[in-house]
Design an enzyme around this catalytic site. Structure first.
Site, PDB file in Angstrom:
ATOM      1  N   ASP A  45       1.943   1.584   6.494  1.00 52.72           N
ATOM      2  CA  ASP A  45       2.327   0.720   5.375  1.00 52.72           C
ATOM      3  C   ASP A  45       3.731   1.053   4.889  1.00 52.72           C
ATOM      4  O   ASP A  45       3.964   2.110   4.310  1.00 52.72           O
ATOM      5  CB  ASP A  45       1.351   0.915   4.204  1.00 52.72           C
ATOM      6  CG  ASP A  45       1.652  -0.020   3.057  1.00 52.72           C
ATOM      7  OD1 ASP A  45       1.106  -1.140   3.048  1.00 52.72           O
ATOM      8  OD2 ASP A  45       2.453   0.346   2.169  1.00 52.72           O
ATOM      9  N   TYR A  50      11.491   0.325   0.486  1.00 54.02           N
ATOM     10  CA  TYR A  50      11.382   1.767   0.773  1.00 54.02           C
ATOM     11  C   TYR A  50      12.581   2.254   1.585  1.00 54.02           C
ATOM     12  O   TYR A  50      12.815   3.464   1.669  1.00 54.02           O
ATOM     13  CB  TYR A  50      10.093   2.122   1.526  1.00 54.02           C
ATOM     14  CG  TYR A  50       8.797   1.745   0.837  1.00 54.02           C
ATOM     15  CD1 TYR A  50       8.764   1.352  -0.501  1.00 54.02           C
ATOM     16  CD2 TYR A  50       7.580   1.777   1.525  1.00 54.02           C
ATOM     17  CE1 TYR A  50       7.577   0.990  -1.119  1.00 54.02           C
ATOM     18  CE2 TYR A  50       6.383   1.425   0.909  1.00 54.02           C
ATOM     19  CZ  TYR A  50       6.395   1.023  -0.410  1.00 54.02           C
ATOM     20  OH  TYR A  50       5.209   0.664  -1.018  1.00 54.02           O
ATOM     21  N   LYS A  75       6.605  -5.374   3.388  1.00 60.63           N
ATOM     22  CA  LYS A  75       6.507  -6.198   2.176  1.00 60.63           C
ATOM     23  C   LYS A  75       7.851  -6.821   1.821  1.00 60.63           C
ATOM     24  O   LYS A  75       8.905  -6.181   1.984  1.00 60.63           O
ATOM     25  CB  LYS A  75       6.041  -5.345   0.986  1.00 60.63           C
ATOM     26  CG  LYS A  75       4.840  -4.474   1.289  1.00 60.63           C
ATOM     27  CD  LYS A  75       4.334  -3.692   0.086  1.00 60.63           C
ATOM     28  CE  LYS A  75       3.353  -2.620   0.529  1.00 60.63           C
ATOM     29  NZ  LYS A  75       3.997  -1.352   0.941  1.00 60.63           N
ATOM     30  N   HIS A 108       5.513  -8.323  -2.411  1.00 62.44           N
ATOM     31  CA  HIS A 108       5.372  -6.987  -3.012  1.00 62.44           C
ATOM     32  C   HIS A 108       4.863  -7.037  -4.463  1.00 62.44           C
ATOM     33  O   HIS A 108       3.991  -6.256  -4.845  1.00 62.44           O
ATOM     34  CB  HIS A 108       6.722  -6.256  -2.929  1.00 62.44           C
ATOM     35  CG  HIS A 108       6.600  -4.769  -2.886  1.00 62.44           C
ATOM     36  ND1 HIS A 108       7.441  -3.983  -2.137  1.00 62.44           N
ATOM     37  CD2 HIS A 108       5.750  -3.913  -3.506  1.00 62.44           C
ATOM     38  CE1 HIS A 108       7.098  -2.703  -2.292  1.00 62.44           C
ATOM     39  NE2 HIS A 108       6.078  -2.640  -3.122  1.00 62.44           N
TER      40      HIS A 108
END
Ligand code: NDP
Length: 279
Positions: A45, A50, A75, A108
């Site tokens: 994930d 990120y 996402k 998200h």
């Protein structure tokens, strides 16, 4: 032991437990994903925000595991919402990951104040129809966001990834998702595991764990599994990565489950999805 799979509402199967990589750098994510895959993880994930899709992609391509055996989630970030923006952002994510498709793509956050998640979802539907994504879902959607989305679009989300741990058990959203065939995936499943008052320090978890020779984190992860949730603990340490997937050889009793339920204080660690407006 193989991780059990959950069948999503479009027939796609997702491993019930995977690795999260929030707050990991590219290099850390590459190490963590490599270590996880070597230890039997098949679900990873990540997210555009990120900043580690490249590291994840490197580990995936070097793993030697067939692509169809892996389940990669990423996402769409808030600032990329909107129909055209979504198509562009998706292409960027695929390039960063070095993949031909992703297994699961999530919105998200709903960021309702920008009123773009319906148009965004229409782009998700298009990418799904074109075979670029195996399943489409959302993250941090409350029932009223899902209601709004489903009233204006065709495809029911396959997954809703939400903050969920013993301190914040999300009964209402779980019930709503179950009613509509939406699988629930728990983020911060061990409560983020840092900071004062972290749930892992609760003595009851150590007591339960002693009976089975398991750590508090393993007890909590097993609790998610027994609730039928998909769960994505994050670690960048080999020992913990191994420990976190080693939860399929014991079973919590009804009494254990009831004791864990007493830890619910209905408190979030993360933002309230109605207020989250970060771009
Ligand atoms: P987790 O609940 O997975 O906790 C991670 C923390 O716990 C890290 O500090 C980790 O440290 C530590 N840890 C891991 N395993 C153990 C263990 N066995 N014993 C003790 N400590 C442990 O929190 P996250 O917030 O990272 O959530 C998991 C994943 O969910 C994220 O990585 C991300 O993929 C996703 N997520 C999604 C969000 C969304 O909005 N959709 C929001 C937040 C997360 P270390 O790494 O040093 O081992």
């Amino acid at each position: 032991m193989q991780t059990p799979k959950i069948t999503l509402n479009n027939g796609v199967k997702i491993p019930q437990l995977g690795l999260g990589v929030w707050k990991a750098s590219d290099a850390e994510a590459e190490f963590a994903v490599t270590t996880a895959i070597n230890n039997g993880y098949r679900l990873i994930d990540t997210a555009t925000i990120y900043g580690n899709e490249v590291g994840v992609g490197r580990a995936v391509s070097a793993s030697g595991v067939a692509r169809e055996e892996l389940f990669i989630t990423t996402k769409l970030w808030n600032g990329d919402q909107g129909y055209d923006e979504t198509i562009r952002a998706f292409e960027k994510s695929l390039t960063a990951l070095g993949l031909e498709y992703v297994d699961l793509y999530l919105i998200h956050w709903p960021t309702p104040m920008y009123n773009k998640y319906v148009d965004t979802w229409k782009a998700f539907e298009k990418l799904y129809a074109d075979g670029r994504i195996k399943a489409i879902g959302v993250s941090n959607f409350k029932p009223h966001h899902l209601q709004e989305l489903m009233s204006q679009t065709k495809i029911v989300p396959a997954v809703n990834q939400i903050e969920l741990h013993p301190r914040f058990t999300q009964a209402e959203t779980r019930e709503y998702c179950a009613k509509h065939g939406i699988a629930v995936e728990s983020w911060s499943p061990i409560g983020g595991a840092v900071g004062a008052g972290n749930v892992l320090a609760e003595p009851v978890l150590a007591t339960i764990g002693e009976k089975y020779g398991k750590s508090p984190a393993q007890v909590v992860l097993r609790w998610h599994v027994q609730l039928g949730l998909i769960v994505i603990p994050k670690s960048v340490h080999e020992e913990r990565i191994k420990q976190n997937i080693d939860v399929f050889d014991f079973e919590l009793s009804d009494d254990d489950m009831a004791q864990i339920a007493t830890l619910d204080t209905n408190t979030r660690q993360g933002p309230d999805p109605d207020l989250m407006n970060r771009h």
